[in-house]
Motif scaffolding. Structure first.
Motif, mmCIF file in Angstrom:
data_model
loop_
_atom_site.group_PDB
_atom_site.id
_atom_site.type_symbol
_atom_site.label_atom_id
_atom_site.label_comp_id
_atom_site.label_asym_id
_atom_site.label_seq_id
_atom_site.Cartn_x
_atom_site.Cartn_y
_atom_site.Cartn_z
ATOM 1 N N ARG A 141 0.861 -1.187 0.614
ATOM 2 C CA ARG A 141 -0.184 0.055 -0.254
ATOM 3 C C ARG A 141 0.912 1.224 -0.047
ATOM 4 O O ARG A 141 0.488 2.565 -0.438
ATOM 5 N N SER A 142 2.412 0.871 0.528
ATOM 6 C CA SER A 142 3.181 2.119 0.005
ATOM 7 C C SER A 142 3.465 2.239 -0.516
ATOM 8 O O SER A 142 3.945 3.297 -1.213
ATOM 9 N N LEU A 143 4.094 1.520 -1.372
ATOM 10 C CA LEU A 143 4.326 1.135 -2.847
ATOM 11 C C LEU A 143 3.141 2.295 -3.666
ATOM 12 O O LEU A 143 3.481 2.807 -4.794
ATOM 13 N N GLU A 144 1.981 1.170 -3.821
ATOM 14 C CA GLU A 144 1.050 1.132 -4.778
ATOM 15 C C GLU A 144 -0.027 2.027 -4.171
ATOM 16 O O GLU A 144 -0.694 1.379 -3.345
ATOM 17 N N PRO A 145 -0.179 3.633 -3.632
ATOM 18 C CA PRO A 145 -1.113 3.972 -2.758
ATOM 19 C C PRO A 145 -2.737 4.337 -3.936
ATOM 20 O O PRO A 145 -3.507 4.222 -2.279
ATOM 21 N N ASP A 146 -2.448 4.084 -5.384
ATOM 22 C CA ASP A 146 -3.779 4.209 -5.868
ATOM 23 C C ASP A 146 -4.391 3.352 -6.690
ATOM 24 O O ASP A 146 -5.115 3.319 -7.174
#
Length: 251
Positions: free
Chosen positions: A188-193
């Protein structure tokens, strides 16, 4: 004739002072390096929120270096995610998250405790899964897919159906939940969207050459032993931001 002992020369006194200062500086340096290399038993600020929730057990000391069979291999934590893409589920590539920690260790004389987090996670997961047979582990993994990941309750029930002892089952579920929480925060930090659908971890053993073969042999990197697809953990902004900050500083 005088019986008084000879007075040390000025050069001898200076030499003695220099020796004392060198010994003192050496002791201070050794103490300082030891102190920063073996930090106290607490989670580092960069991962404190996550460790206080589920990962405290991974910050204990180990003494394998002094055992009859010292450490001769590295364990990498491999991670993978599945994302919602319209009506389909897209599976990403395996990511060696331990490589981030290794880079921190390589560039720091006294690496923070956070730099050993994923290798400790990998070792801990291998340790608890070793309480069951390889067939049981494969059977658990085969019961799930990226489109239908297991919840923590599902994993507990499935291991019970495999006649795993209660203590072994509880240990597996506890450490699996800790790893799942960490993976969730990382992705979720790497791909928040993107919508995270499922996560899974894998462990990979890399055997180091023996001392007498260090110039001829290469490290043997094993295959990834994967765990089951798991439902992402509940989002915790504070914990996720803590992990995101560590990754941003060190990636």
């Amino acid at each position: 004739m005088s019986n008084e002992p000879p007075t040390p020369s000025r050069a001898s006194r200076v030499r003695g002072v220099v020796v004392v200062l060198v010994v003192l500086v050496t002791c201070v340096q050794l103490f300082g390096v030891t102190f920063i290399s073996i930090p106290p038993q607490s989670a580092p600020p960069g991962t404190r929120a996550a460790s206080e929730l589920v990962l405290n057990a991974y910050f204990e000391e180990e003494w394998k270096l002094f055992a009859p069979s010292p450490v001769n291999a590295d364990r990498d934590l491999m991670i993978q995610a599945a994302w919602r893409d319209g009506d389909t589920v897209e599976v990403g590539e395996w990511v060696n998250i331990t490589a981030v920690d290794d880079a921190v260790v390589a560039h720091s004389v006294g690496a923070p405790r956070s730099a050993y987090l994923t290798s400790r996670l990998a070792g801990g997961l291998d340790a608890v899964w070793s309480n069951v047979s390889a067939e049981v582990r494969r059977g658990v993994s085969d019961e799930t897919t990226e489109s239908s990941p297991l919840t923590t309750e599902d994993l507990h029930d499935l291991l019970g159906a495999e006649e795993v002892t209660g203590l072994a089952r509880d240990l597996i579920v506890e450490r699996d939940q800790g790893a799942t929480t960490y993976l969730t925060d990382v992705f979720r930090s790497l791909e928040p969207d993107r919508e995270l659908v499922a996560v899974r971890y894998g462990t990979r053993l890399s055997t180091a050459p023996t001392w007498d073969q260090r110039h001829e042999a290469e490290k043997s990197v094993g295959a990834v032993i994967d765990g089951p697809w798991r439902t992402p953990a509940r989002d915790d902004p504070e914990r996720r931001e803590s992990i995101a900050g560590y990754l941003e500083r060190n990636s």
